[in-house]
Design a protein around this motif. Structure first.
Motif, PDB file in Angstrom:
ATOM      1  N   SER A  75       0.957  -1.174   0.035  1.00 53.21           N
ATOM      2  CA  SER A  75      -0.073   0.010   0.096  1.00 53.21           C
ATOM      3  C   SER A  75       0.857   1.156  -0.054  1.00 53.21           C
ATOM      4  CB  SER A  75      -0.649   0.026   1.370  1.00 53.21           C
ATOM      5  OG  SER A  75      -1.809  -0.807   0.900  1.00 53.21           O
ATOM      6  N   HIS A  77       0.588   5.085   0.519  1.00 50.53           N
ATOM      7  CA  HIS A  77      -0.285   5.742   1.166  1.00 50.53           C
ATOM      8  C   HIS A  77      -0.037   7.399   0.901  1.00 50.53           C
ATOM      9  CE1 HIS A  77      -1.607   2.692   3.924  1.00 50.53           C
ATOM     10  NE2 HIS A  77      -0.396   2.498   3.945  1.00 50.53           N
ATOM     11  N   HIS A  80      -2.168  14.180  -0.953  1.00 54.84           N
ATOM     12  CA  HIS A  80      -1.886  14.810  -1.905  1.00 54.84           C
ATOM     13  C   HIS A  80      -1.668  16.528  -1.589  1.00 54.84           C
ATOM     14  CE1 HIS A  80      -2.319  12.148  -5.290  1.00 54.84           C
ATOM     15  NE2 HIS A  80      -3.248  11.399  -4.442  1.00 54.84           N
ATOM     16  N   GLU A  84      -6.136  15.680   0.144  1.00 54.42           N
ATOM     17  CA  GLU A  84      -7.041  14.418  -0.064  1.00 54.42           C
ATOM     18  C   GLU A  84      -5.682  13.140   0.257  1.00 54.42           C
ATOM     19  OE1 GLU A  84      -9.194  14.038  -3.681  1.00 54.42           O
ATOM     20  OE2 GLU A  84      -9.826  16.022  -3.400  1.00 54.42           O
ATOM     21  N   TYR A  85      -6.294  12.249   0.891  1.00 53.90           N
ATOM     22  CA  TYR A  85      -5.715  10.890   1.004  1.00 53.90           C
ATOM     23  C   TYR A  85      -6.170  10.093   0.171  1.00 53.90           C
ATOM     24  CZ  TYR A  85      -4.609   6.553   3.259  1.00 53.90           C
ATOM     25  OH  TYR A  85      -3.981   5.050   3.174  1.00 53.90           O
ATOM     26  N   GLU A  86      -5.065   9.251  -0.483  1.00 51.84           N
ATOM     27  CA  GLU A  86      -5.402   8.266  -1.258  1.00 51.84           C
ATOM     28  C   GLU A  86      -4.277   6.862  -0.786  1.00 51.84           C
ATOM     29  OE1 GLU A  86      -4.445   6.911  -5.953  1.00 51.84           O
ATOM     30  OE2 GLU A  86      -3.688   8.812  -5.300  1.00 51.84           O
ATOM     31  N   GLU A  87      -5.023   5.600  -0.872  1.00 50.08           N
ATOM     32  CA  GLU A  87      -4.203   4.473  -0.826  1.00 50.08           C
ATOM     33  C   GLU A  87      -4.050   3.633  -2.125  1.00 50.08           C
ATOM     34  OE1 GLU A  87      -4.073   0.137   1.556  1.00 50.08           O
ATOM     35  OE2 GLU A  87      -5.672   1.622   1.974  1.00 50.08           O
ATOM     36  N   ALA A  88      -3.089   3.673  -2.728  1.00 42.07           N
ATOM     37  CA  ALA A  88      -2.764   2.828  -3.950  1.00 42.07           C
ATOM     38  C   ALA A  88      -2.057   1.763  -3.654  1.00 42.07           C
ATOM     39  CB  ALA A  88      -1.851   3.669  -4.915  1.00 42.07           C
ATOM     40  N   ARG A  89      -2.604   0.557  -4.201  1.00 43.35           N
ATOM     41  CA  ARG A  89      -2.181  -0.933  -3.800  1.00 43.35           C
ATOM     42  C   ARG A  89      -1.270  -1.187  -4.932  1.00 43.35           C
ATOM     43  NH1 ARG A  89      -5.939  -4.368  -0.536  1.00 43.35           N
ATOM     44  NH2 ARG A  89      -4.202  -5.717  -0.982  1.00 43.35           N
ATOM     45  N   VAL A 102       2.516   2.618  -9.803  1.00 49.39           N
ATOM     46  CA  VAL A 102       1.690   3.792  -8.987  1.00 49.39           C
ATOM     47  C   VAL A 102       2.990   4.798  -9.230  1.00 49.39           C
ATOM     48  CG1 VAL A 102       1.286   4.716  -6.880  1.00 49.39           C
ATOM     49  CG2 VAL A 102       0.847   2.385  -7.431  1.00 49.39           C
ATOM     50  N   PHE A 110       3.931  10.922   1.357  1.00 48.90           N
ATOM     51  CA  PHE A 110       3.788   9.516   1.205  1.00 48.90           C
ATOM     52  C   PHE A 110       4.610   8.573   1.739  1.00 48.90           C
ATOM     53  CE2 PHE A 110       7.069  10.609  -2.064  1.00 48.90           C
ATOM     54  CZ  PHE A 110       7.686   9.040  -2.091  1.00 48.90           C
ATOM     55  N   HIS A 151      -6.730  13.237   8.941  1.00 50.52           N
ATOM     56  CA  HIS A 151      -5.911  11.819   8.529  1.00 50.52           C
ATOM     57  C   HIS A 151      -5.261  11.204   9.672  1.00 50.52           C
ATOM     58  CE1 HIS A 151      -7.413  12.901   4.607  1.00 50.52           C
ATOM     59  NE2 HIS A 151      -6.586  13.828   4.255  1.00 50.52           N
TER      60      HIS A 151
END
Length: 167
Positions: A75, A77, A80, A84-89, A102, A110, A151
């Motif tokens: 993951s 984490h 931005h 905004e929070y994003e979790e890219a797998r 990614v 991050f 967050h």
């Protein structure tokens, strides 16, 4: 996958401890330099996290591309610039929302952690222009909570309480 597999990759790729957490080794670097400033056009590293390791929240002044190589999914984490929070797998199980690469945009905050039940994840990271520690910024929980209180849960998991000493 077990801990011995992580040790295998650490040993055979000659990975060393990284200040943000996990293990790394620069695998490639450009021989070209950017004309406006004497620095490498790009750099690439192997990066490995084991169970319990965390790549702590940090920021770079360049985009960073992450590529999955072996082990469990990872993951990434991302907080931005707009908050905004994003979790890219990062992984190969596309049916479960994983992707093999990614992009972390420049100036995003991050870090990364293992996604699943595995014992390690081996990825590659490429930065252009090339990575320099002067472009690398680590954060404490207190610093991030001031700007991103929404967050709190992920910040407490992914940020240092106190920054480590490193060269």
């Amino acid at each position: 996958m077990n801990q011995n597999q992580a040790d295998y990759w650490i040993q055979h790729l000659n990975l060393e401890a990284h200040p943000e957490g996990g293990f790394f080794k620069r695998s490639f670097r450009s021989d070209e330099e950017i004309q406006s400033k004497a620095r490498m056009l790009y750099t690439s590293i192997y990066f490995l996290l084991r169970t319990g390791d965390v790549s702590h929240f940090h920021r770079l002044q360049s985009d960073e591309l992450w590529y999955f190589h072996a082990g469990s999914s990872l993951s990434v984490h991302i907080i931005h610039e707009n908050g905004e929070y994003e979790e890219a797998r990062l992984g190969l199980n596309l049916d479960k929302g994983e992707v093999p690469q990614v992009l972390v945009p420049k100036n995003a905050i991050f870090g990364s952690s293992l996604s699943g039940q595995g014992t390690f994840s081996l990825v590659g990271c490429m930065v252009s222009p090339g990575f320099e520690y002067e472009d690398f910024e680590l954060f404490t929980q207190k610093e991030l909570l001031k700007d991103y209180p929404q967050h709190e849960e992920i910040i407490k998991k992914m940020a240092y309480e106190t920054l480590p000493e490193f060269n």
